[in-house]
Design a protein around this motif. Structure first.
Motif, mmCIF file in Angstrom:
data_model
loop_
_atom_site.group_PDB
_atom_site.id
_atom_site.type_symbol
_atom_site.label_atom_id
_atom_site.label_comp_id
_atom_site.label_asym_id
_atom_site.label_seq_id
_atom_site.Cartn_x
_atom_site.Cartn_y
_atom_site.Cartn_z
ATOM 1 N N ASP A 181 -16.321 4.367 17.749
ATOM 2 C CA ASP A 181 -15.787 5.458 16.914
ATOM 3 C C ASP A 181 -16.879 6.046 16.028
ATOM 4 O O ASP A 181 -16.972 7.260 15.861
ATOM 5 N N PHE A 182 -17.725 5.184 15.478
ATOM 6 C CA PHE A 182 -18.802 5.667 14.607
ATOM 7 C C PHE A 182 -19.735 6.590 15.394
ATOM 8 O O PHE A 182 -20.091 7.681 14.948
ATOM 9 N N LEU A 183 -20.095 6.151 16.593
ATOM 10 C CA LEU A 183 -21.037 6.951 17.387
ATOM 11 C C LEU A 183 -20.386 8.275 17.810
ATOM 12 O O LEU A 183 -21.056 9.312 17.849
ATOM 13 N N ARG A 184 -19.100 8.244 18.108
ATOM 14 C CA ARG A 184 -18.433 9.499 18.490
ATOM 15 C C ARG A 184 -18.444 10.497 17.331
ATOM 16 O O ARG A 184 -18.638 11.698 17.524
ATOM 17 N N GLU A 185 -18.265 9.981 16.119
ATOM 18 C CA GLU A 185 -18.241 10.881 14.943
ATOM 19 C C GLU A 185 -19.569 11.618 14.764
ATOM 20 O O GLU A 185 -19.588 12.746 14.296
ATOM 21 N N ILE A 186 -20.674 10.970 15.121
ATOM 22 C CA ILE A 186 -21.981 11.602 14.900
ATOM 23 C C ILE A 186 -22.592 12.160 16.195
ATOM 24 O O ILE A 186 -23.688 12.718 16.181
#
Ligand code: BTN
Length: 257
Positions: free
Chosen positions: A34-39
Motif C-alpha cells: 500500500d505504501f509503494l502504491r501511494e507513491i
C-alpha cells in the motif's frame, strides 16, 4: 526509522550487485504494497520498500498476512514487458526460492502459484498487484513476505498449522536475504531462465489437488506446471489448465475430494 531499518538500508547499499534498486527501509508500515502504491506515480522502476513489521499486511484473496518482526516484508515497483506480466509471480517465487537457498541452505518448494513451502509449511508468500490504464499495465507492485525467524509467541491459532519459518532460531541473515532476493529478481528480470525451475521445483508434484477458481472448485491430480507457468491437472472431465486460482487442498484421498 529505528536502528534495524537503517542497518538494512546501509547493508543493501554496499552489497547489491546492481544499481537498479533504490531501497527505503522502515521500522513499521501498515503494508509495504500500500505504501509503494501511494507513491508509485512519482517513483521509478526499481523502487523498493522494506518494513521490519507490518500492522495491516495483506495476503491474496483479501486475507491478512501476519507480519511480526522475525520476517521480511518488502515490495518492489516493476514495469515489466507485457509478455512478462502474467509470469511475474512465478519469476518472483523462483527468485525468493533461490535467495533462500543461497543464504540459508534450506530448499523450499513452490506451491503454485505464489507460495513457498518448507517441510509442508508455508514460509513465504507473494502478492503482485498491477495498475493498468487504457488496457495496458503501467506498473506492478510485487510484495514479498518471508517468515524467516520465529516470532515471540509463535503464529496465531488460525495459521499455526499451516505456517512455518525458514530458520528455527533467530539470527542475523535478514539484510543478506533481502539483498539476495533483489539480486536474484534482477537476474531473472534481465532475461535469465526461471520457468524451468518454477516447473521442476513444485510442491504439488504427484499430489491430488482441489483448486478454487472464480467458477467454483475443481478436483484432480497434478499433471505438470506448463511452459506458460499454468497448473495442469487431470480431472474427471480431462486435463484442465489454470492461469490463476488457489490450491485449497493438497494430497487428499481421491474419493474424498
Ligand atoms: C499471500 O501469502 O497470500 C501473499 C502474501 C504477501 C505478503 C507481502 S508482505 C509485503 C507485502 N505487503 C503486503 O501487505 N503484502 C505483501
Amino acid at each position: 526509522m529505528n536502528g534495524y531499518a537503517k542497518k538494512i538500508e546501509k547493508t543493501l547499499k554496499g552489497s547489491l550487485s546492481s544499481d537498479f534498486w533504490r531501497v527505503r527501509a522502515f521500522d513499521s508500515l501498515p503494508s509495504t504494497n500500500d505504501f509503494l502504491r501511494e507513491i508509485a506515480s512519482t517513483e521509478r522502476e526499481g523502487s523498493v520498500v522494506v518494513a521490519c513489521t507490518q500492522t495491516s499486511g495483506k495476503g491474496r484473496q483479501g486475507r491478512k498476512f501476519y507480519s511480526p518482526d522475525g520476517g521480511i516484508y518488502m515490495s518492489v515497483l516493476l514495469k515489466p514487458a507485457p509478455e512478462l506480466v502474467p509470469k511475474i509471480t512465478a519469476l518472483t517465487a523462483v527468485a525468493v526460492r533461490q535467495a533462500i537457498i543461497e543464504v540459508t541452505r534450506k530448499t523450499p518448494l513452490i506451491k503454485w502459484v505464489n507460495d513457498l513451502y518448507l517441510e509442508d509449511k508455508k514460509v513465504a508468500g507473494i502478492l503482485a498487484e498491477s495498475q493498468a490504464s487504457d488496457g495496458k499495465v503501467d506498473y506492478v507492485i510485487v510484495g514479498i513476505g518471508v517468515n524467516l525467524y520465529p516470532s515471540k509467541g509463535g503464529f496465531p491459532d488460525e495459521i499455526k498449522d499451516l505456517a512455518g519459518t525458514v530458520e528455527s532460531e533467530n539470527g542475523d541473515k535478514k539484510a543478506h536475504l533481502i539483498c539476495a532476493i533483489l539480486d536474484n529478481l534482477y537476474r531473472f528480470l534481465s532475461g535469465e531462465e526461471f520457468v524451468e525451475i518454477y516447473r521442476k521445483e513444485s510442491y504439488l508434484s504427484g499430489k491430488n489437488l482441489k483448486i478454487s477458481t472464480k467458477n467454483g472448485e475443481i478436483c484432480g491430480k497434478f499433471v505438470e506446471i506448463d511452459e506458460d507457468c499454468r497448473l495442469v491437472i487431470d480431472t474427471e472431465n480431462g486435463a484442465q489448465k489454470f492461469f490463476s486460482g488457489e490450491v485449497v487442498k493438497v494430497g487428499y484421498d481421491e474419493k474424498n475430494c
